[in-house]
Enzyme design. Structure first.
Site, mmCIF file in Angstrom:
data_model
loop_
_atom_site.group_PDB
_atom_site.id
_atom_site.type_symbol
_atom_site.label_atom_id
_atom_site.label_comp_id
_atom_site.label_asym_id
_atom_site.label_seq_id
_atom_site.Cartn_x
_atom_site.Cartn_y
_atom_site.Cartn_z
ATOM 1 N N GLU A 292 0.856 -1.186 0.000
ATOM 2 C CA GLU A 292 0.000 0.000 0.000
ATOM 3 C C GLU A 292 0.895 1.240 0.000
ATOM 4 O O GLU A 292 1.647 1.481 0.947
ATOM 5 C CB GLU A 292 -0.914 0.000 1.235
ATOM 6 N N GLU A 323 -0.283 9.597 -5.996
ATOM 7 C CA GLU A 323 0.805 8.622 -5.981
ATOM 8 C C GLU A 323 1.046 8.050 -7.370
ATOM 9 O O GLU A 323 2.194 7.813 -7.758
ATOM 10 C CB GLU A 323 0.473 7.521 -4.977
ATOM 11 N N ASP A 477 -7.221 3.002 2.643
ATOM 12 C CA ASP A 477 -6.898 1.724 3.283
ATOM 13 C C ASP A 477 -8.109 0.792 3.284
ATOM 14 O O ASP A 477 -7.977 -0.418 3.049
ATOM 15 C CB ASP A 477 -6.424 1.967 4.713
#
Length: 495
Positions: A292, A323, A477
């Site tokens: 992750e 990201e 998450d």
């Protein structure tokens, strides 16, 4: 509301007709954007959001082969969630212009970085270098009216989400202090080596869509995270984590926290990253590893993760739009010239970068020694799951499960409430921006669009965006955890 959104989409298409010719609208969309008419069929009167939500429920089925034991590590902390604007005002800071900082050294750096990301409605995470100043800010945050304490850290949040499945045993390894241990789900096993006397605290500065501070106005709800966290920054629990796997024998490993090392300085992360790779390499070869990712700013560090260090030895990665773009910028990938996304990221551009990741750093080439075969991308308006053919199954259910939890968790509801969400995904898009990509469209009644490029298959689904989110921290998450629960590994021998 949905009729206004649909009308706006039609207007955009009409403008496009002036320049590119006017293609016919997909028939599956026309039935949802016809004007109100008492003689219309009941289905035509249903809101797009409700149609999509119902379709998700029918699509989301657990895989035939499910994980029974999942090990998660290695970052964990206590999150202090507070109003960003409120806290900065309490710290006697005035609004002003924004400026990004890779590392925060002062309250003024904090203010500038917060404003920089607030005006973009984007999430970010930074290291605060001054321990004493951070402690004073943390004390003010904890005492601020309405401040709340939650389980924090990617690993702990993923572990908490996985623990909601009663038949799934979860091992969590990270710096777990007494407060965090008390807050964790009883189903989570914490090895003794992970327990420590003091908790690590992270400050989460949230802002709402439309919230204003000075001349800065947030286009959407999001948060800015910062900490002075040495235990997580040095990944001090990694060796304990890997050593615990021999006895726990998981059938899936989820790894997070690598992003926190970049704030420790190049000398430390270069040495520590080599040790981390050695430790990760000790994990059984037949055990898939999901990595992750999180917010990073150091291109050399990202390149080290990508090219010769971590990415080639993991099976799956999860990441968001910031990201993804930074990864491409650091590695010279597609659309690296973009400074930032403009509004909702273009699906074709996202598809180009995902394909590049799997072709350059994954196993899309059968002769490659890399293990990477799966990338789960999530942004506010939609999710894409890209997988190399032959390794993963049940991915339509996995990507929709991730989107569904994003909608419900943001709104604080057990199930998706169609009245509290809205569709922001594009109705029409292309499978590629760099090449001559196929023209694709969203079918609300079957809201997973699938396309292939080479031996990589893409599954895309919209997100029903919460209009008034209660909490944005941990959504990524939860999305990745839910996507993993519904993913099926075809053959462990492949890894």
């Amino acid at each position: 509301m949905w009729r206004k959104a649909s009308a706006a989409a039609l207007l955009a298409l009409a403008v496009g007709c002036l320049y590119h010719g006017c293609p016919e609208l997909p028939e599956q969309l026309l039935q949802y954007i016809s004007p109100a008419d008492p003689r219309s069929s009941p289905q035509s009167q249903r809101r797009l959001e409700q149609v999509i939500s119902d379709a998700w429920d029918s699509l989301i089925t657990l895989p035939a082969r499910r994980w029974s034991r999942v090990a998660v590590g290695v970052n964990a902390c206590v999150d202090v969630v507070v109003s960003g604007v409120g806290l900065l005002q309490a710290l006697a800071l005035d609004p002003g212009s924004g400026l990004d900082h890779e590392v925060l050294h002062s309250k003024e750096d904090l203010r500038e970085a917060f404003v920089h990301y607030m005006e973009r409605g984007a999430a970010a995470e930074r290291f605060f270098s001054d321990k004493e100043v951070f402690r004073r800010i943390a004390r003010a945050a904890a005492e601020y009216p309405g401040a709340k304490l939650y389980v924090g850290g990617n690993a702990a949040l993923i572990g908490q989400k996985l623990a909601t499945y009663p038949d799934l045993m979860v091992l969590l390894c990270g710096p777990v202090g007494p407060k965090l241990h008390e807050m964790l789900d009883e189903q989570i096993v914490v090895p003794p080596g992970s327990l420590q006397e003091m908790d690590e605290y992270h400050l989460i500065l949230e802002y709402k869509a439309g919230e204003q501070w000075g001349l800065t106005r947030a286009p959407q709800a999001n948060r800015f995270i910062f900490s002075h966290d040495v235990s997580n920054g040095e990944m001090s629990s990694l060796e304990t984590f890997v050593a615990s796997l021999e006895e726990f024998r998981p059938d899936l490993v989820v790894l997070s926290g690598l992003h926190m090392m970049e704030g420790q300085g190049r000398k430390l992360w270069e040495e520590r990253l080599k040790e981390a790779v050695a430790a990760i390499s000790d994990i059984r070869k037949d055990t898939p590893i999901h990595l992750e990712l999180a917010s990073m700013t150091d291109r050399d560090y990202m390149n080290s993760l990508m090219q010769e260090q971590v990415m080639p030895i993991v099976s799956s990665i999860g990441l968001n739009e910031q990201e993804l773009l930074f990864l491409s910028q650091a590695g010279g990938g597609p659309h690296a010239e973009l400074a930032a996304w403009k509004g909702v990221p273009d699906v074709g551009q996202v598809s180009d970068i995902l394909l590049w990741i799997l072709e350059s750093h994954g196993r899309s080439d059968p002769s490659s020694e890399a293990d990477l075969t799966r990338v789960h991308f999530h942004t506010l308006a939609y999710h894409v799951l890209a997988t190399v053919d032959g390794y993963w199954a049940n991915q339509a259910a996995a990507v929709t499960a991730g989107a569904r939890v994003a909608s419900s968790q943001a709104c604080g509801t057990r199930a998706v409430d169609a009245a509290k969400v809205e569709l922001k995904a594009p109705l029409r898009f292309h499978s590629s921006h760099s090449e001559s990509g196929a023209a694709l469209s969203l079918d609300p009644a079957a809201p997973v669009t699938v396309w292939r490029r080479g031996n990589v298959t893409f599954h895309m689904t919209p997100v029903l965006v919460c209009k008034q989110p209660l909490r944005t921290v941990g959504l990524g998450d939860a999305i990745s955890a839910e996507g993993l629960v519904y993913s099926e590994l075809k053959s462990q021998e492949s890894f």
